[in-house]
Design an enzyme around this catalytic site. Sequence first.
Site, PDB file in Angstrom:
ATOM      1  N   MET A  30      25.274 -85.222 -32.550  1.00  0.00           N
ATOM      2  CA  MET A  30      25.789 -85.136 -33.970  1.00  0.00           C
ATOM      3  C   MET A  30      26.924 -84.511 -34.084  1.00  0.00           C
ATOM      4  SD  MET A  30      22.426 -84.949 -36.430  1.00  0.00           S
ATOM      5  CE  MET A  30      21.943 -83.194 -36.289  1.00  0.00           C
ATOM      6  N   GLY A  31      27.755 -84.534 -32.835  1.00  0.00           N
ATOM      7  CA  GLY A  31      29.171 -83.627 -32.886  1.00  0.00           C
ATOM      8  C   GLY A  31      28.789 -82.143 -32.508  1.00  0.00           C
ATOM      9  N   ALA A  32      29.917 -81.478 -32.885  1.00  0.00           N
ATOM     10  CA  ALA A  32      30.248 -80.064 -32.689  1.00  0.00           C
ATOM     11  C   ALA A  32      29.637 -79.841 -31.225  1.00  0.00           C
ATOM     12  CB  ALA A  32      29.077 -79.354 -33.753  1.00  0.00           C
ATOM     13  N   HIS A  34      29.125 -78.885 -27.312  1.00  0.00           N
ATOM     14  CA  HIS A  34      29.239 -77.635 -26.616  1.00  0.00           C
ATOM     15  C   HIS A  34      29.136 -77.933 -25.101  1.00  0.00           C
ATOM     16  CE1 HIS A  34      25.019 -77.754 -26.765  1.00  0.00           C
ATOM     17  NE2 HIS A  34      25.085 -77.721 -28.231  1.00  0.00           N
ATOM     18  N   HIS A  37      25.953 -80.328 -24.364  1.00  0.00           N
ATOM     19  CA  HIS A  37      26.640 -81.662 -24.375  1.00  0.00           C
ATOM     20  C   HIS A  37      27.261 -82.186 -23.215  1.00  0.00           C
ATOM     21  CE1 HIS A  37      26.288 -80.737 -28.692  1.00  0.00           C
ATOM     22  NE2 HIS A  37      25.023 -81.672 -28.606  1.00  0.00           N
ATOM     23  N   GLN A  61      17.654 -87.096 -41.047  1.00  0.00           N
ATOM     24  CA  GLN A  61      16.900 -86.231 -40.216  1.00  0.00           C
ATOM     25  C   GLN A  61      16.908 -84.749 -40.704  1.00  0.00           C
ATOM     26  OE1 GLN A  61      19.146 -87.103 -36.394  1.00  0.00           O
ATOM     27  NE2 GLN A  61      18.831 -85.081 -36.022  1.00  0.00           N
ATOM     28  N   ASP A 149      15.627 -79.638 -27.257  1.00  0.00           N
ATOM     29  CA  ASP A 149      14.890 -80.280 -28.199  1.00  0.00           C
ATOM     30  C   ASP A 149      13.561 -81.283 -27.640  1.00  0.00           C
ATOM     31  OD1 ASP A 149      16.493 -79.904 -30.383  1.00  0.00           O
ATOM     32  OD2 ASP A 149      17.987 -80.964 -29.181  1.00  0.00           O
TER      33      ASP A 149
HETATM   34  O1  PAF Z   1      19.667 -84.328 -30.882  1.00  0.00           O
HETATM   35  C1  PAF Z   1      20.462 -84.592 -31.419  1.00  0.00           C
HETATM   36  O2  PAF Z   1      21.703 -84.352 -31.671  1.00  0.00           O
HETATM   37  C2  PAF Z   1      20.053 -85.774 -32.719  1.00  0.00           C
HETATM   38  O3  PAF Z   1      18.760 -85.277 -33.037  1.00  0.00           O
HETATM   39  C3  PAF Z   1      20.209 -87.219 -32.027  1.00  0.00           C
HETATM   40  C4  PAF Z   1      19.321 -87.377 -31.137  1.00  0.00           C
HETATM   41  C5  PAF Z   1      21.680 -87.562 -31.802  1.00  0.00           C
HETATM   42  C6  PAF Z   1      19.680 -87.997 -33.287  1.00  0.00           C
HETATM   43  O4  PAF Z   1      20.654 -87.926 -34.469  1.00  0.00           O
END
Ligand code: PAF
Length: 252
Positions: A30-32, A34, A37, A61, A149
């Site tokens: 979802m960007g932002a 770090h 990622h 979500q 997560d």
């Molecule tokens: O983990 C996330 O950043 C989000 O839940 C995902 C998997 C990109 C779905 O929007």
Amino acid sequence: MKILTGLDEWRRLRGSPEWAGRPVGFVPTMGALHEGHEALLARARAENERVVLSVFVNPTQFNDPADLAKYPRTLDADAALAAPYADAVLAPSPEAFYPDGYRYRVTENALSTKLEGAHRPGHFDGVLTVVLKLFNVVQPTRAYFGEKDWQQLQLVRGMVEALLLPVEIVPCATVRDTDGLALSSRNRRLSPAARALAEAFPRVLRMAPTPAVAVAALRGKGFEVDYVEDHDGVRLGAVRVGGVRLIDNVRL
Ligand code: PAF
């Protein structure tokens, strides 16, 4: 690295000789972005011929509209971080991704109702629905998900198995700051005082003999605690500190 916002544009690239028939690694976000990622992107780069990052702040979500509004949107900085690893960034609009207005959705009826699901009703419907759409659009060989997560990872794996999706899910270890706090896009919203306190969260999860002891210890330090529970050999917790909600988990 190409940045694409239109699905048709992306599909043309995906079908081109540079991409078709090659292993494609996918990092959904979802960007932002770090360093957590970045670790997913680096692994995807090492294991595939092509790498695609998606940046999509998925409205379905978020059960709290204020949380959605506050979510950081930093596409330029995200593209800069991804550039050494990714061949393409897919950043679609909510309209392109939800042509049905979210009438159709994926629901799991067991694990998704517990832990995070008990505190964020509908959250995992939104996650699973968007991940299925992303898989349909991106058609990845492998998709990379962080173990921070944990519940999302289990549910995505379960969906892939249940819906017979042709994608390999690759779990990646949580990346932590030097003091142990799991990296998260939400950390940038912590005040200096809240950030100093947040360091205790993973430590208490790891050290407390039982979830009840962890809850008491965290409350004693000033955290609001949504839950700490042991599940499948993992201790999971969610807390609020300085108005920011953090989740984490440790193996028992
Ligand atoms: O983990 C996330 O950043 C989000 O839940 C995902 C998997 C990109 C779905 O929007």
